[in-house]
Design an enzyme around this catalytic site. Sequence first.
Site, PDB file in Angstrom:
ATOM      1  N   SER A  57       3.458   2.157   8.147  1.00 27.49           N
ATOM      2  CA  SER A  57       3.629   1.551   7.649  1.00 27.49           C
ATOM      3  C   SER A  57       4.987   1.027   6.707  1.00 27.49           C
ATOM      4  CB  SER A  57       2.983   1.872   6.296  1.00 27.49           C
ATOM      5  OG  SER A  57       1.581   1.507   6.981  1.00 27.49           O
TER       6      SER A  57
ATOM      7  N   HIS B 105       1.155  -1.320   0.107  1.00 29.51           N
ATOM      8  CA  HIS B 105       0.067  -0.109  -0.423  1.00 29.51           C
ATOM      9  C   HIS B 105       0.804   1.440  -0.190  1.00 29.51           C
ATOM     10  CE1 HIS B 105       0.223  -0.274   4.406  1.00 29.51           C
ATOM     11  NE2 HIS B 105      -0.063   1.341   4.776  1.00 29.51           N
TER      12      HIS B 105
ATOM     13  N   ASP C  71       1.316  -7.641   1.806  1.00 23.74           N
ATOM     14  CA  ASP C  71       1.042  -6.331   1.578  1.00 23.74           C
ATOM     15  C   ASP C  71       2.803  -5.795   2.270  1.00 23.74           C
ATOM     16  OD1 ASP C  71       1.077  -3.639   1.899  1.00 23.74           O
ATOM     17  OD2 ASP C  71      -0.042  -3.360   3.406  1.00 23.74           O
TER      18      ASP C  71
HETATM   19  N1  ARG Z   1      -4.606   0.579   7.117  1.00 14.62           N
HETATM   20  C1  ARG Z   1      -3.601   0.797   6.709  1.00 14.62           C
HETATM   21  C2  ARG Z   1      -2.877   2.086   7.216  1.00 14.62           C
HETATM   22  O1  ARG Z   1      -3.174   2.831   7.817  1.00 14.62           O
HETATM   23  C3  ARG Z   1      -3.429   0.852   5.291  1.00 14.62           C
HETATM   24  C4  ARG Z   1      -4.448  -0.190   4.279  1.00 14.62           C
HETATM   25  C5  ARG Z   1      -4.390   0.100   3.113  1.00 14.62           C
HETATM   26  N2  ARG Z   1      -5.495  -0.582   2.367  1.00 14.62           N
HETATM   27  C6  ARG Z   1      -6.669  -0.676   2.352  1.00 14.62           C
HETATM   28  N3  ARG Z   1      -7.100  -1.910   1.931  1.00 14.62           N
HETATM   29  N4  ARG Z   1      -7.052   0.710   2.453  1.00 14.62           N
HETATM   30  O2  ARG Z   1      -2.624   3.434   6.029  1.00 14.62           O
HETATM   31  N1  ASP Z   2      -1.100   0.978   8.060  1.00 16.20           N
HETATM   32  C1  ASP Z   2      -0.612   2.566   8.028  1.00 16.20           C
HETATM   33  C2  ASP Z   2       0.280   3.537   7.439  1.00 16.20           C
HETATM   34  O1  ASP Z   2      -0.144   3.163   6.666  1.00 16.20           O
HETATM   35  C3  ASP Z   2      -0.140   2.182  10.067  1.00 16.20           C
HETATM   36  C4  ASP Z   2      -1.039   2.543  11.122  1.00 16.20           C
HETATM   37  O2  ASP Z   2      -1.987   3.152  11.385  1.00 16.20           O
HETATM   38  O3  ASP Z   2      -0.828   1.409  12.335  1.00 16.20           O
HETATM   39  O4  ASP Z   2       1.107   4.003   7.959  1.00 16.20           O
END
Ligand code: ARG
Ligand code: ASP
Length: 719
Positions: A654, A84, A221
């Site tokens: 991330s 991502h 990921d």
């Molecule tokens: N929750 C993850 C972080 O905050 C992002 C994951 C991205 N994937 C998705 N299905 N939106 O950024």
């Molecule tokens: N998914 C998040 C990121 O993209 C990580 C988090 O917020 O725990 O940095």
Amino acid sequence: MRKTFLFVVLSLFLVFKGIADEGMWIPMLIGKNIAEMQRMGLKLTAEDLYSVNNASLKDAIVQFGGGCTGELISAEGLLITNHHCGYPEIQSHSTVDHNLLANGFWAASKAEELPNPGLSVRFLVRMDDVTNLVLKNIAPSMTEQERAKRIRQVADSLVAKAEKEGIGYEANVRPFYYGNQYYMFVYQVFEDVRLVGTPPESIGKFGGDTDNWVWPRHTGDFSLFRIYADKNNNPAPYSPSNVPYKPKKFFKISMKGIKEGDFTLVYGFPGRTQQFITSHAVRLLIDQSNPHKINLRDIRLSIFNKFTESNDTIAIKYAAKHARVANAWKKWIGETMGLRRLDAVSKKQEQESMFAAWAATNPELKERYGWLLPTFDRLYAELAPLSLVVDYRNEAVYGVEMLSFASRFERLLSMALEPNADKAKLAEQRNKLVEYVRDFFKDFDLSVDREVFAAMMQAYYERIPQKLQPEFLGKFIQQSGNWRELARQIYSQTAFADSVRVLTLLNDIDSTNAREFLNDPVFSIYFEFEDLYRKNVQKRYFEITDSLDILYRTYVEGLMRMQPDKRFFPDANSTLRIAYGKVGGFAPRDGVVYDYYTTINGIYEKSQQRDVPDYVPPKRLMELYQAKDFGPYAVNGTVPVAFIASNHTTGGNSGSPVLDAEGNLIGVNFDRCWESTMSDVMFDPNYCRNISLDIRYALFVIDKYAGAKNLINEMVILQ
Ligand code: ARG
Ligand code: ASP
């Protein structure tokens, strides 16, 4: 009775001492934590983690593309981050015939690696505590503006000097603890970063929005890039003659695996936390701001869904937008639930009562800190209604793509209307906008946005006090009363919805064309909202938030004096930090206990729910699964996929390396559990878990799924 007593003692202990796993620590000062880390299992020294004299682990870590983290895993500049995090680059190389998102991509040789204009990575060369220099000439009598100006002067000269020290150096000075301390960060920035490999989305984004922020997780990921440098190993703009960068340090990969209770360390660039905010701020967040923003996104997402479910073209256009809008939406829901469950407002109030009692113990403290809490009270009360307008501006007004599109024209239009406009500047501004316009229409659908417009205008009208509403809203509703009709009229009249018309007008932008844009109904609506905001909200809103920052500076100083033995970590601010914790599951809800790891079996299980489009793994992956063809990556007849641990992380972490006690790479951080997302405000070791990709799943995908042995051979893999 005894239990209650114990609980009180325990919670006081936690308030005063901090919680072992909580915190995102400054690498340069990690010596203060090292004894505790070693007790928890760490086998390394502070110098191994951060050193300016010798290569240390920090030299294997980069801030990736501004918002993520990445780490080096070979002597030839190979880097791993999240799928991502590499998404925009992967998407930009994708076409219908050559779809890297759908099919994945593996460069068979370095010549096949794909350049990414605009993408850069930065290594931290060093950080310096510059507090004394920066605050040297600051007097208590100074106004905040004078203070800021002095600080900027000193910071600018420090930065200018540091940036001359090396090729590709960039530096900045950042406040910590609301300006109680200042540190300078010196980075080396590399601009030639090429895409090396990515699994298809059906692995890299497996689970999609359904599983986002959720455990148990089965997302592969990750994506792979390579840093290129000039012949002297220095940063250089993209050139075919550049060569793979030779890092000072790269991570060895451990196949030893993890078990419950193992020490883990996450080393990366967390973006923003707000651990010091008062009970007033928490209340504002969970009773007002989050619920309103969630509600506005509920509406927007349901409109997106309605269209994307029935129209494949729209589904592709809105894929990234949907993911972005849904990501924060889901986090806010989790955060609100989490803060309510922790009773965060009461906990903050308890701490505030202690603070008030402490500040009343002598006249010096009373004078310096006694006024703070009543002032927080007053300022937050005044802030709340303004903050509501700000939330509606961000979510309802700018949530309409046509309105945020129009906002991009404001600068150019005012330049074009100036009688003595600088032609060169005007042309430069126009060219930038032309590029933006082209990009915008690639992913825009008028029927979706028209419906969003109708819904957002209605929401604004129904919730925001009349005096902060543009006149046209009230007038319109008196005349016709149908928001869809308003949307239909506006969207049929506006030139902004017509890319050809917009580009033609832009092409020879002069005062006549500029007026046509200005008088366009979409621009007028945008501007009515903006004008009202600027006149009635903006100034006071920022006066208050600036005052709050000053209050927090003094409050945090006081908290530190009140608890001299407590180690305080500074809030995340996109600078390099170390978080440490332990692998382990938790009990998120009544009757539910989470295990600490997942395996490929879970991918198969999820794929059996045939009606969930997010759960469709690639056929080849399932063939490997059925044949149990796991190669050296098999553990007890399966392949581990992800695990959770109690490291304190946030957005920006991330892609961060997850290290074992010896400093070897065991995973790549990518998310938090839904029940954990309140950790930006309040961390609780019972509920806060970060989610990491098990590095063995990445290796399995690279090796067995993709057959990219060339990449595996570059790595140093410890059995
Ligand atoms: N929750 C993850 C972080 O905050 C992002 C994951 C991205 N994937 C998705 N299905 N939106 O950024
Ligand atoms: N998914 C998040 C990121 O993209 C990580 C988090 O917020 O725990 O940095």
